[in-house]
Design an enzyme around this catalytic site. Structure first.
Site, PDB file in Angstrom:
ATOM      1  N   LYS A  85      -6.621  -7.976  -1.346  1.00 23.38           N
ATOM      2  CA  LYS A  85      -5.272  -8.048  -1.900  1.00 23.38           C
ATOM      3  C   LYS A  85      -5.192  -9.204  -2.899  1.00 23.38           C
ATOM      4  O   LYS A  85      -5.597 -10.331  -2.581  1.00 23.38           O
ATOM      5  CB  LYS A  85      -4.265  -8.270  -0.778  1.00 23.38           C
ATOM      6  CG  LYS A  85      -3.008  -7.428  -0.876  1.00 23.38           C
ATOM      7  CD  LYS A  85      -2.073  -7.705   0.305  1.00 23.38           C
ATOM      8  CE  LYS A  85      -0.916  -6.759   0.320  1.00 23.38           C
ATOM      9  NZ  LYS A  85       0.070  -7.091   1.375  1.00 23.38           N
TER      10      LYS A  85
HETATM   11  O1  G3P Z   1       3.546  -6.071   2.412  1.00 28.01           O
HETATM   12  C1  G3P Z   1       4.493  -6.947   1.866  1.00 28.01           C
HETATM   13  C2  G3P Z   1       5.569  -7.183   2.851  1.00 28.01           C
HETATM   14  O2  G3P Z   1       5.026  -7.737   4.037  1.00 28.01           O
HETATM   15  C3  G3P Z   1       6.633  -8.110   2.323  1.00 28.01           C
HETATM   16  O3  G3P Z   1       7.792  -7.807   3.048  1.00 28.01           O
HETATM   17  O4  G3P Z   1      10.097  -8.165   3.858  1.00 28.01           O
HETATM   18  O5  G3P Z   1       8.637 -10.146   3.240  1.00 28.01           O
HETATM   19  O6  G3P Z   1       9.527  -8.618   1.453  1.00 28.01           O
HETATM   20  P1  G3P Z   1       9.079  -8.735   2.901  1.00 28.01           P
END
Ligand code: G3P
Length: 219
Positions: A85
């Site tokens: 990633k």
């Molecule tokens: O895969 C990316 C994800 O984990 C981010 O999620 O809710 O932190 O924007 P969030």
């Protein structure tokens, strides 16, 4: 549309691996930090739980040599399933191009615009991860972004797969599928909600009552 689980929690991954419809795992430094283990410890455990793409994020940003070194070290954990990633910035795109020449799969993350996704696709990314929830958080239209990225992919037959990330609710999952994304990577608690509907529950109660009535006839 494939479903991945977006977590570094080993218990969640272990349970999800038994469901039969979770095809991969995505992690990021924030998810890893919640587990109180090193990234290497977590990834080494995840590869034993899921036989599918497992995204592990390079963290030493802005130093291309260090990032490349970390990418190769992560990939060595499990060459069959590890996906590297990388952020969609100058360094991340350079390394994406380099790793694509080495046939090492990449997931270009923190994608918030169609132009970023275009660059990721041109750099040979295996996956690109537009973040839906964080766009919605600032009042931008995340579904429009997915529509744009899907259109660009189709216009030029890019092989890069679109992983909808930053999923915050079942609507995000549904619209990702309706709009043609390849994958949605979904937190555990949201995954649990996808199968739930009150009419299914009430319908099952009725079916079970009526089945009992029928069963009485056999006695
Ligand atoms: O895969 C990316 C994800 O984990 C981010 O999620 O809710 O932190 O924007 P969030």
């Amino acid at each position: 549309m494939e479903l991945f689980i977006d977590t570094a929690n080993l218990n969640e991954i272990e349970e999800a691996s038994t469901w039969g419809y979770i095809k991969g795992v995505t992690t990021n430094p924030s998810l890893i930090a919640k587990e109180g283990l090193t990234q290497e410890e977590v990834i080494n455990k995840i590869v034993k739980l899921i036989d599918g793409p497992i995204s592990a994020e390079v963290t030493c940003n802005n130093d291309v040599d260090l990032m490349l070194e970390q990418a190769h070290k992560l990939y060595e954990i499990n060459k069959k399933n590890i996906v590297i990633k990388l952020p969609i910035n100058e360094e991340g795109l350079k390394i994406c191009h380099q790793l694509s020449k080495e046939n090492i799969p990449t997931n270009l993350t923190l994608c918030f615009s169609a132009n970023q996704a275009l660059l990721a696709m041109e750099a040979g990314a295996t996956y690109v991860s537009p973040f839906l929830g964080r766009l919605d958080d600032i009042g931008e239209n995340s579904f429009q972004l997915i529509q744009e990225i899907v259109a660009i992919k189709r216009n030029y037959q890019y092989q890069t797969k679109i992983i909808c990330a930053s999923i915050r609710n079942p609507l995000h999952v549904k619209n990702s599928a309706v709009l043609g994304a390849d994958i949605a990577t979904v937190p555990y608690k949201i995954l649990l909600k996808l199968k739930q509907h009150h009419l299914t529950d009430s319908g099952l109660v009725t079916f079970e009552k009526d089945a009992l009535k029928t069963a009485q006839l056999n006695k």
